[in-house]
Design a protein around this motif. Structure first.
Motif, PDB file in Angstrom:
ATOM      1  N   TYR A 103       0.828  -1.213   0.000  1.00 40.85           N
ATOM      2  CA  TYR A 103       0.000   0.000   0.000  1.00 40.85           C
ATOM      3  C   TYR A 103       0.863   1.264   0.000  1.00 40.85           C
ATOM      4  O   TYR A 103       0.549   2.242  -0.686  1.00 40.85           O
ATOM      5  CB  TYR A 103      -0.917  -0.024   1.218  1.00 40.85           C
ATOM      6  N   SER A 113      -4.090  -0.376  -4.678  1.00 41.14           N
ATOM      7  CA  SER A 113      -4.072  -1.289  -3.532  1.00 41.14           C
ATOM      8  C   SER A 113      -5.463  -1.582  -2.986  1.00 41.14           C
ATOM      9  O   SER A 113      -5.767  -2.703  -2.590  1.00 41.14           O
ATOM     10  CB  SER A 113      -3.191  -0.720  -2.416  1.00 41.14           C
ATOM     11  N   VAL A 144      -7.573  -2.157   6.277  1.00 39.72           N
ATOM     12  CA  VAL A 144      -7.755  -1.125   5.242  1.00 39.72           C
ATOM     13  C   VAL A 144      -8.034   0.238   5.866  1.00 39.72           C
ATOM     14  O   VAL A 144      -7.411   1.249   5.484  1.00 39.72           O
ATOM     15  CB  VAL A 144      -8.903  -1.532   4.285  1.00 39.72           C
TER      16      VAL A 144
END
Length: 434
Positions: A103, A113, A144
């Motif tokens: 990421y 990503s 995330v």
């Protein structure tokens, strides 16, 4: 020609598929889906390694190289060691950790990503047990959202890696296309697999319902058909107890009583054999068996049994013939076939037993001059209804069913025919030994 080539190619593709993802008889549906996804992941990741390198994402290319090796090892663990749960956990952990690292080297929230995390979560839901769904959802959201939050407060942690607008499009477009294709293939595969499993389950349900119906019918027949011989035995015993009989009448009644007991015993033996087979499965021991030796005790019993009906009994058995058979199964088949011949042959009739070589098989023929086979459909199944013999003998109607089952278990064949001159012949063929 195309259709012929397709038909020839289909079994090869199916065999290759089973080699790659596992046989359905050995691997569960979840395991086969996971193995398939691992192979797809290895292929996609391997394709992305040179692509990312050429587009300037060298760290991403390195991370994807590690993922290729990791998924190859996870596939091996799942396919060849059947460690499904361990493989699932490892794959989810490896993907989340390496995607989190990637990421920061692929443009952060501006890069591809997040699309990769979305695809990874979809695949995780496909392969994970239902009990783990909530856990992996939480893991995905925490990772995330944590990455996005960190980048929000520390903008420099995920610098832009796209020198031009073209580089951004070159990364985002194939990533999106790959995600859509994988989701499409995964969904179709999952639906097809679910459909096949559903059809297999429905087929098993139908088989069980048919089997239960046949068993219910069989036990209904048993309860009815055992009542008559037991009533006969009771009547004979009561008559002997209450009435003074002379020696001739007493001998006749005792002979009839013995005959009824023998028939009832044969009936019960068939029931017990069938019940044991249903519970434990057939216990087959195929060894060289001399036909004459195996049949001799059955023939002796039959000779004594047919005396009452004054039946001419003949046997022509080749003493040099050996077959590959289970002696208990062979004797049960011959005992049932001879019992039926005696049952449906009238007084002063004939029963003949002979053996012959037919290529690599031994054929045993049991021929009678009886009433012939009237109820010809499903004669070797439990659907057939037992009928009375020429002397009111009664059975359960499962003897020929056992004969068929045990013949198949010994790699043999059994059939019958009505003879033009009257009566019928049953044929049993078994492979010769040696």
């Amino acid at each position: 020609m195309f259709l012929s080539a397709k038909r020839n190619l289909s079994p090869l593709l199916k065999k290759l598929s089973y080699r790659l993802i596992g046989e359905p008889t050995e691997f569960s549906l979840e395991n086969r889906i996971f193995n398939t996804i691992c192979l797809i992941a290895v292929f996609i990741l391997a394709f992305n390694v040179p692509y990312n390198y050429l587009t300037g994402l060298k760290v991403t290319a390195l991370i994807f190289s590690v993922l290729v090796i990791a998924f190859a090892g996870i596939y091996y663990l799942s396919r060849f060691h059947k460690k499904l749960n361990t493989s699932i956990a490892l794959s989810v952990i490896v993907v989340n950790v390496l995607f989190a690292v990637n990421y920061f080297f692929s443009g952060g929230i501006q890069g591809a990503s997040l699309l990769s995390f979305t695809l990874a979560f979809f695949l995780t839901m496909l392969i994970s047990p239902r009990s783990q769904y909530a856990w992996w959802l939480i893991v995905n959201l925490v990772v995330v959202i944590g990455l996005i939050t960190y980048e929000y407060y520390f903008p420099g942690s995920a610098p832009s890696v796209y020198d031009t607008r073209e580089d951004l499009f070159a990364d985002m477009t194939p990533t999106y296309i790959t995600n859509v294709i994988v989701i499409f293939v995964g969904t179709v595969y999952l639906k097809n697999a679910y459909k096949k499993e559903k059809e297999r389950g429905e087929e098993k349900t139908r088989s069980l319902e048919l089997m239960n119906a046949e068993k219910s019918k069989l036990f209904s027949l048993i309860s009815h058909d055992l009542r008559n011989p037991l009533a006969s035995i009771q009547s004979y015993l009561q008559l002997i107890r209450e009435v003074e009989l002379d020696a001739a009448d007493k001998a006749q009644i005792e002979g009839e009583l013995l005959y009824v007991v023998n028939n009832t015993q044969e009936m019960l033996y068939n029931i017990l054999v069938w019940s044991k087979t249903q519970m434990e499965g057939p216990n087959i021991n195929l060894v060289p068996v001399n036909v004459a030796t195996a049949l001799e005790p059955i023939l002796q019993i039959t000779r004594m049994a047919v005396v009452k009906k004054n039946i001419d009994f003949k046997a022509e058995i080749d003493t040099a013939v050996d077959v590959l058979a289970d002696i208990n199964m062979l004797q049960l088949i011959i005992r049932n076939l001879l019992g039926n011949a005696a049952k449906f042959t009238p007084a002063k009739g004939t029963i003949e037993v002979r053996t012959s070589r037919q290529g690599n098989n031994c054929r045993i023929e049991i021929k009678d001059s009886g009433t012939g086979i009237r109820q010809q459909e499903d004669i070797f199944s439990l659907k057939v209804r037992s009928t009375f013999g020429t002397d009111n003998e009664k059975g359960v109607g499962m003897g020929l069913y056992l004969c068929k089952e045990y013949t198949i278990a010994q790699n043999g064949k059994i059939w019958y025919q009505n003879n033009p001159e009257g009566g019928s012949s049953f044929f049993l063929e078994l492979p010769l030994a040696g």
